[in-house]
Design a protein around this motif. Structure first.
Motif, mmCIF file in Angstrom:
data_model
loop_
_atom_site.group_PDB
_atom_site.id
_atom_site.type_symbol
_atom_site.label_atom_id
_atom_site.label_comp_id
_atom_site.label_asym_id
_atom_site.label_seq_id
_atom_site.Cartn_x
_atom_site.Cartn_y
_atom_site.Cartn_z
ATOM 1 N N ASP A 1 0.818 -1.211 0.000
ATOM 2 C CA ASP A 1 0.000 0.000 0.000
ATOM 3 C C ASP A 1 0.851 1.260 0.000
ATOM 4 O O ASP A 1 0.317 2.369 -0.028
ATOM 5 C CB ASP A 1 -0.935 0.015 1.214
ATOM 6 C CG ASP A 1 -2.221 -0.748 0.968
ATOM 7 O OD1 ASP A 1 -2.547 -0.999 -0.208
ATOM 8 O OD2 ASP A 1 -2.901 -1.104 1.954
ATOM 9 N N PRO B 1 -8.383 -12.330 6.398
ATOM 10 C CA PRO B 1 -7.909 -11.598 5.218
ATOM 11 C C PRO B 1 -6.524 -12.048 4.757
ATOM 12 O O PRO B 1 -6.253 -12.147 3.556
ATOM 13 C CB PRO B 1 -7.879 -10.132 5.688
ATOM 14 C CG PRO B 1 -8.788 -10.083 6.859
ATOM 15 C CD PRO B 1 -8.706 -11.427 7.507
ATOM 16 N N LYS C 1 -12.003 -11.234 -8.119
ATOM 17 C CA LYS C 1 -11.097 -10.100 -7.900
ATOM 18 C C LYS C 1 -11.746 -9.036 -7.003
ATOM 19 O O LYS C 1 -11.081 -8.464 -6.125
ATOM 20 C CB LYS C 1 -10.724 -9.483 -9.255
ATOM 21 C CG LYS C 1 -9.840 -8.253 -9.165
ATOM 22 C CD LYS C 1 -8.444 -8.623 -8.680
ATOM 23 C CE LYS C 1 -7.460 -7.488 -8.869
ATOM 24 N NZ LYS C 1 -7.774 -6.288 -8.051
ATOM 25 N N GLU C 2 -13.023 -8.775 -7.200
ATOM 26 C CA GLU C 2 -13.702 -7.754 -6.405
ATOM 27 C C GLU C 2 -13.697 -8.124 -4.919
ATOM 28 O O GLU C 2 -13.492 -7.270 -4.056
ATOM 29 C CB GLU C 2 -15.143 -7.564 -6.894
ATOM 30 C CG GLU C 2 -15.280 -6.995 -8.290
ATOM 31 C CD GLU C 2 -14.976 -8.011 -9.384
ATOM 32 O OE1 GLU C 2 -14.911 -9.234 -9.061
ATOM 33 O OE2 GLU C 2 -14.783 -7.595 -10.538
ATOM 34 N N GLU C 3 -13.910 -9.403 -4.634
ATOM 35 C CA GLU C 3 -13.912 -9.842 -3.249
ATOM 36 C C GLU C 3 -12.504 -9.792 -2.660
ATOM 37 O O GLU C 3 -12.321 -9.430 -1.489
ATOM 38 C CB GLU C 3 -14.478 -11.256 -3.131
ATOM 39 C CG GLU C 3 -14.687 -11.698 -1.689
ATOM 40 C CD GLU C 3 -15.362 -13.052 -1.569
ATOM 41 O OE1 GLU C 3 -15.377 -13.594 -0.454
ATOM 42 O OE2 GLU C 3 -15.859 -13.567 -2.596
ATOM 43 N N ASP D 1 -10.250 -7.663 -3.420
ATOM 44 C CA ASP D 1 -9.980 -6.258 -3.123
ATOM 45 C C ASP D 1 -10.570 -5.863 -1.768
ATOM 46 O O ASP D 1 -9.970 -5.079 -1.020
ATOM 47 C CB ASP D 1 -10.548 -5.358 -4.221
ATOM 48 C CG ASP D 1 -9.755 -5.455 -5.523
ATOM 49 O OD1 ASP D 1 -8.601 -5.924 -5.476
ATOM 50 O OD2 ASP D 1 -10.299 -5.063 -6.575
ATOM 51 N N GLU D 2 -11.731 -6.411 -1.448
ATOM 52 C CA GLU D 2 -12.347 -6.119 -0.153
ATOM 53 C C GLU D 2 -11.513 -6.703 0.986
ATOM 54 O O GLU D 2 -11.329 -6.063 2.034
ATOM 55 C CB GLU D 2 -13.768 -6.679 -0.106
ATOM 56 C CG GLU D 2 -14.739 -5.980 -1.056
ATOM 57 C CD GLU D 2 -16.116 -6.603 -1.027
ATOM 58 O OE1 GLU D 2 -16.349 -7.504 -0.180
ATOM 59 O OE2 GLU D 2 -16.966 -6.196 -1.843
ATOM 60 N N TRP D 3 -10.999 -7.914 0.787
ATOM 61 C CA TRP D 3 -10.155 -8.521 1.812
ATOM 62 C C TRP D 3 -8.840 -7.753 1.941
ATOM 63 O O TRP D 3 -8.312 -7.605 3.043
ATOM 64 C CB TRP D 3 -9.895 -9.986 1.480
ATOM 65 C CG TRP D 3 -11.079 -10.865 1.713
ATOM 66 C CD1 TRP D 3 -11.822 -11.530 0.785
ATOM 67 C CD2 TRP D 3 -11.683 -11.167 2.982
ATOM 68 N NE1 TRP D 3 -12.844 -12.223 1.387
ATOM 69 C CE2 TRP D 3 -12.779 -12.021 2.738
ATOM 70 C CE3 TRP D 3 -11.396 -10.803 4.294
ATOM 71 C CZ2 TRP D 3 -13.584 -12.509 3.757
ATOM 72 C CZ3 TRP D 3 -12.196 -11.287 5.316
ATOM 73 C CH2 TRP D 3 -13.271 -12.125 5.045
ATOM 74 N N ARG D 4 -8.341 -7.255 0.833
ATOM 75 C CA ARG D 4 -7.120 -6.445 0.889
ATOM 76 C C ARG D 4 -7.341 -5.210 1.756
ATOM 77 O O ARG D 4 -6.478 -4.838 2.552
ATOM 78 C CB ARG D 4 -6.700 -6.034 -0.527
ATOM 79 C CG ARG D 4 -5.570 -5.006 -0.531
ATOM 80 C CD ARG D 4 -5.143 -4.641 -1.929
ATOM 81 N NE ARG D 4 -4.214 -3.506 -1.911
ATOM 82 C CZ ARG D 4 -3.500 -3.120 -2.952
ATOM 83 N NH1 ARG D 4 -3.606 -3.753 -4.097
ATOM 84 N NH2 ARG D 4 -2.689 -2.080 -2.862
ATOM 85 N N ASP D 5 -8.498 -4.585 1.616
ATOM 86 C CA ASP D 5 -8.800 -3.393 2.408
ATOM 87 C C ASP D 5 -8.880 -3.709 3.898
ATOM 88 O O ASP D 5 -8.769 -2.805 4.734
ATOM 89 C CB ASP D 5 -10.119 -2.769 1.940
ATOM 90 C CG ASP D 5 -10.027 -2.164 0.542
ATOM 91 O OD1 ASP D 5 -8.898 -1.888 0.086
ATOM 92 O OD2 ASP D 5 -11.086 -1.979 -0.092
ATOM 93 N N ALA D 6 -9.079 -4.982 4.239
ATOM 94 C CA ALA D 6 -9.218 -5.375 5.639
ATOM 95 C C ALA D 6 -7.883 -5.683 6.311
ATOM 96 O O ALA D 6 -7.843 -5.921 7.528
ATOM 97 C CB ALA D 6 -10.130 -6.604 5.738
ATOM 98 N N GLU E 1 -6.694 -3.250 9.322
ATOM 99 C CA GLU E 1 -7.455 -3.503 10.546
ATOM 100 C C GLU E 1 -7.061 -4.847 11.164
ATOM 101 O O GLU E 1 -6.978 -4.973 12.394
ATOM 102 C CB GLU E 1 -8.947 -3.485 10.238
ATOM 103 C CG GLU E 1 -9.829 -3.663 11.465
ATOM 104 C CD GLU E 1 -11.315 -3.601 11.144
ATOM 105 O OE1 GLU E 1 -12.128 -3.869 12.048
ATOM 106 O OE2 GLU E 1 -11.652 -3.276 9.985
#
Length: 201
Positions: free
Chosen positions: A108, A155, A171-173, A175-180, A183
């Motif tokens: 990131d 994640p 891929k969309e899912e 990306d959501e796990w990447r955002d987690a 946290e």
């Protein structure tokens, strides 16, 4: 400057490039970690329940048990690169101590040539984080056994494809796990804080 002060010096971008170039060179095994892997691996060591000695975790950065040892040009190069790794670990630790919620994994903080390279960096980071857990797997058991806290690992295991069940996630899912991840890392760090300071139950 004494050795303790030296270990606490921040690592520069140029030093990380130097380390990355060495890891990717013919001087190391083909199984040597990439810089993204080093970041994930060291993060797991920093946030975990106990810190193994460098002699226990450092060799895996250079490759597997039966791989050739890195071919340092000199003792000075070996010392310099080892010091960069130790200082980088301390830099990660310092960032988490200052503000766990502000921690960012290397993927990131970097730009990549294309999406494929970026996705590989994320997967490599997460896979190496899992490697860091395996160093002291028994000590991590209380987190795995905690129904709520164990979800913090999800994640990381999904992104690192730790288990065949994660191979076909869209891929969309992903990306959501990447955002987690941020946290998750902060939560794992805070889970072990009482043990780190010796006042856990």
């Amino acid at each position: 400057m004494n050795s303790s002060d030296e270990l606490m010096q921040p690592v520069s971008a140029e030093e990380l490039v130097e380390l990355e170039d060495f890891l990717l060179s013919e001087k190391t095994s083909e199984n040597a970690m990439t810089l993204d892997m080093v970041d994930g691996y060291l993060t797991a060591i920093v946030v975990g329940p106990t810190t193994p000695l460098p002699d226990d975790w450092m060799p895996y950065i250079w490759g597997m048990d039966d791989d050739k040892a890195p071919e340092f040009a000199s003792d000075e190069e070996a010392r310099r690169l080892t010091l960069i790794i130790l200082r980088y670990m301390n830099t990660i630790a310092g960032a988490l101590i200052d503000n766990p919620d502000a921690y960012l994994p290397l993927f990131d903080r970097c730009t990549y040539a294309n999406q494929e390279d970026e996705d590989l960096a994320v997967e490599s980071w997460a896979y190496a984080f899992a490697m860091g857990i395996e160093l002291t797997r028994e000590e991590w058991k209380p987190l795995f056994d905690d129904d709520e806290a164990s979800g913090l690992l999800l994640p990381i295991f999904i992104l690192g494809k730790i288990g065949e069940e994660w191979d076909d996630i869209a891929k969309e899912e992903l990306d959501e796990w990447r955002d987690a991840v941020v946290e998750a890392v902060a939560g794992i760090y805070e889970f072990w804080l009482s043990d780190r300071f010796g006042d856990g139950e």
